[in-house]
Design a protein around this motif. Structure first.
Motif, PDB file in Angstrom:
ATOM      1  N   GLN A  81       0.816  -1.212   0.000  1.00  0.00           N
ATOM      2  CA  GLN A  81       0.000   0.000   0.000  1.00  0.00           C
ATOM      3  C   GLN A  81       0.853   1.265   0.000  1.00  0.00           C
ATOM      4  N   SER A  82       1.933   1.266   0.768  1.00  0.00           N
ATOM      5  CA  SER A  82       2.798   2.451   0.813  1.00  0.00           C
ATOM      6  C   SER A  82       3.508   2.667  -0.523  1.00  0.00           C
ATOM      7  N   PHE A  83       3.856   1.578  -1.184  1.00  0.00           N
ATOM      8  CA  PHE A  83       4.523   1.677  -2.478  1.00  0.00           C
ATOM      9  C   PHE A  83       3.593   2.248  -3.540  1.00  0.00           C
ATOM     10  N   VAL A  84       2.404   1.669  -3.673  1.00  0.00           N
ATOM     11  CA  VAL A  84       1.505   2.150  -4.723  1.00  0.00           C
ATOM     12  C   VAL A  84       0.976   3.541  -4.415  1.00  0.00           C
ATOM     13  N   ALA A  85       0.831   3.871  -3.120  1.00  0.00           N
ATOM     14  CA  ALA A  85       0.341   5.197  -2.748  1.00  0.00           C
ATOM     15  C   ALA A  85       1.256   6.292  -3.269  1.00  0.00           C
ATOM     16  N   MET A  86       2.545   6.002  -3.373  1.00  0.00           N
ATOM     17  CA  MET A  86       3.487   6.999  -3.883  1.00  0.00           C
ATOM     18  C   MET A  86       3.727   6.845  -5.379  1.00  0.00           C
ATOM     19  N   VAL A  87       3.954   5.636  -5.843  1.00  0.00           N
ATOM     20  CA  VAL A  87       4.370   5.461  -7.235  1.00  0.00           C
ATOM     21  C   VAL A  87       3.235   5.760  -8.214  1.00  0.00           C
ATOM     22  N   LEU A  88       1.992   5.733  -7.745  1.00  0.00           N
ATOM     23  CA  LEU A  88       0.867   6.022  -8.624  1.00  0.00           C
ATOM     24  C   LEU A  88       0.297   7.426  -8.424  1.00  0.00           C
ATOM     25  N   THR A  89       1.043   8.308  -7.770  1.00  0.00           N
ATOM     26  CA  THR A  89       0.620   9.704  -7.662  1.00  0.00           C
ATOM     27  C   THR A  89       0.891  10.420  -8.980  1.00  0.00           C
ATOM     28  N   PRO A  90       0.111  11.462  -9.304  1.00  0.00           N
ATOM     29  CA  PRO A  90       0.313  12.167 -10.580  1.00  0.00           C
ATOM     30  C   PRO A  90       1.735  12.656 -10.825  1.00  0.00           C
ATOM     31  N   LEU A  97       9.091  -9.621  -8.447  1.00  0.00           N
ATOM     32  CA  LEU A  97       7.812 -10.255  -8.746  1.00  0.00           C
ATOM     33  C   LEU A  97       6.679  -9.590  -7.957  1.00  0.00           C
ATOM     34  N   PHE A  98       6.924  -9.316  -6.673  1.00  0.00           N
ATOM     35  CA  PHE A  98       5.861  -8.738  -5.852  1.00  0.00           C
ATOM     36  C   PHE A  98       5.516  -7.316  -6.280  1.00  0.00           C
ATOM     37  N   LEU A  99       6.513  -6.444  -6.384  1.00  0.00           N
ATOM     38  CA  LEU A  99       6.226  -5.050  -6.725  1.00  0.00           C
ATOM     39  C   LEU A  99       5.649  -4.914  -8.131  1.00  0.00           C
ATOM     40  N   ASP A 100       6.134  -5.739  -9.058  1.00  0.00           N
ATOM     41  CA  ASP A 100       5.618  -5.647 -10.422  1.00  0.00           C
ATOM     42  C   ASP A 100       4.163  -6.116 -10.510  1.00  0.00           C
ATOM     43  N   MET A 101       3.760  -6.997  -9.614  1.00  0.00           N
ATOM     44  CA  MET A 101       2.355  -7.403  -9.589  1.00  0.00           C
ATOM     45  C   MET A 101       1.448  -6.225  -9.241  1.00  0.00           C
ATOM     46  N   LEU A 102       1.968  -5.259  -8.500  1.00  0.00           N
ATOM     47  CA  LEU A 102       1.142  -4.192  -7.951  1.00  0.00           C
ATOM     48  C   LEU A 102       0.810  -3.094  -8.951  1.00  0.00           C
ATOM     49  N   ILE A 103       1.724  -2.803  -9.873  1.00  0.00           N
ATOM     50  CA  ILE A 103       1.588  -1.540 -10.596  1.00  0.00           C
ATOM     51  C   ILE A 103       1.328  -1.657 -12.095  1.00  0.00           C
ATOM     52  N   GLY A 104       1.598  -2.790 -12.704  1.00  0.00           N
ATOM     53  CA  GLY A 104       1.553  -2.875 -14.160  1.00  0.00           C
ATOM     54  C   GLY A 104       0.292  -2.313 -14.789  1.00  0.00           C
ATOM     55  N   GLU A 105      -0.856  -2.887 -14.450  1.00  0.00           N
ATOM     56  CA  GLU A 105      -2.125  -2.461 -15.038  1.00  0.00           C
ATOM     57  C   GLU A 105      -2.452  -1.019 -14.674  1.00  0.00           C
ATOM     58  N   HIS A 106      -2.258  -0.666 -13.412  1.00  0.00           N
ATOM     59  CA  HIS A 106      -2.680   0.644 -12.924  1.00  0.00           C
ATOM     60  C   HIS A 106      -1.765   1.754 -13.444  1.00  0.00           C
ATOM     61  N   GLN A 107      -0.483   1.483 -13.471  1.00  0.00           N
ATOM     62  CA  GLN A 107       0.453   2.487 -13.985  1.00  0.00           C
ATOM     63  C   GLN A 107       0.164   2.771 -15.452  1.00  0.00           C
ATOM     64  N   ILE A 143       4.634  11.462  -9.784  1.00  0.00           N
ATOM     65  CA  ILE A 143       5.528  10.338 -10.072  1.00  0.00           C
ATOM     66  C   ILE A 143       5.161   9.698 -11.403  1.00  0.00           C
ATOM     67  N   LEU A 144       3.878   9.626 -11.723  1.00  0.00           N
ATOM     68  CA  LEU A 144       3.467   9.092 -13.021  1.00  0.00           C
ATOM     69  C   LEU A 144       3.970   9.970 -14.158  1.00  0.00           C
ATOM     70  N   GLU A 145       3.876  11.290 -13.981  1.00  0.00           N
ATOM     71  CA  GLU A 145       4.385  12.203 -15.007  1.00  0.00           C
ATOM     72  C   GLU A 145       5.890  12.081 -15.136  1.00  0.00           C
ATOM     73  N   PHE A 146       6.559  11.884 -14.022  1.00  0.00           N
ATOM     74  CA  PHE A 146       8.005  11.699 -14.044  1.00  0.00           C
ATOM     75  C   PHE A 146       8.369  10.410 -14.780  1.00  0.00           C
ATOM     76  N   HIS A 147       7.612   9.351 -14.512  1.00  0.00           N
ATOM     77  CA  HIS A 147       7.843   8.086 -15.212  1.00  0.00           C
ATOM     78  C   HIS A 147       7.639   8.267 -16.709  1.00  0.00           C
TER      79      HIS A 147
END
Length: 211
Positions: free
Chosen positions: A94-103, A162-172, A105-109
């Motif tokens: 939850q802490s990882f996706v809460a930050m990595v999926l913020t606008p 494997l764990f972190l990549d499961m979290l963000i692929g679709e949503h990112q 960080i997404l724009e930075f990506h």
């Protein structure tokens, strides 16, 4: 991008950090090529002499932005949570996706993907400071529980990937292409729950194996 000169100022100087923070939105909005030192000075103050002394030029400043954005993500990962393995891993996810999926960080990506092929050094810096560091942080948590026999003895770094990549692929991807954020929030929470269950289902050892 030429190799930046080495700045002589202390990297923890709050004035330096302020310049990096204020420069970041410029790069995100305009792209690397369209930002000038004068643009940075117009929003952050200071002088060209200051920018060159601290960063060696625009590339050095951009690299400082890359590191700072990546630090924002890795420092947000909660690996010291209490509770069961499920509770701890859920907090990590939850802490990882809460930050990595913020606008921001997404724009930075999005920016790093767009310039990575043109400026491979910047791309490598992003990967090392961002994704690779995040994997390493979670790998340390995995390794800690491998030592107490609670997780299987496999490469902890690869398990973290494997764990972190499961979290963000679709949503990112969804947010990067403009899907509505509100429609995805519940899906993100469900993804974290299922990812934790799947990961522990395959990686948590039985009580008999811990003896």
């Amino acid at each position: 991008m030429p190799k930046p000169a080495q700045g002589g100022a202390n990297k923890s100087d709050p004035r330096r950090d302020r310049i990096v923070r204020l420069a970041a939105p410029l790069f995100l909005k305009k792209g690397y090529d369209n930002v000038s030192i004068d643009d940075v000075i117009s929003v952050a103050g200071g002088s060209k002499a200051t920018i060159y002394a601290w960063f060696g030029g625009k590339q050095g400043l951009f690299e400082a932005v890359v590191r700072q954005k990546c630090d924002d993500v890795t420092l947000a990962i909660a690996i010291d949570a209490d509770g069961s393995l499920e509770e701890q891993l859920t907090q990590i996810g939850q802490s990882f996706v809460a930050m990595v999926l913020t606008p921001p960080i997404l724009e930075f990506h999005r920016l790093m993907v767009s310039i990575g092929r043109t400026f491979p050094e910047a791309g490598r810096l992003f990967f090392q400071s961002g994704p690779s560091s995040a994997y390493a942080i979670v790998a340390k948590w995995i390794e800690r529980h491998q030592k107490d026999g609670r997780l299987i003895d496999e490469d902890p770094y690869r398990l973290a990937v494997l764990f972190l990549d499961m979290l963000i692929g679709e949503h990112q991807l969804g947010w990067l292409i403009g899907m509505p954020r509100a429609a995805q929030k519940a899906k993100v929470d469900e993804t974290v729950r299922i990812a934790v269950r799947v990961f522990l289902g395959g990686c948590e050892t039985s009580p008999q194996r811990r003896r």
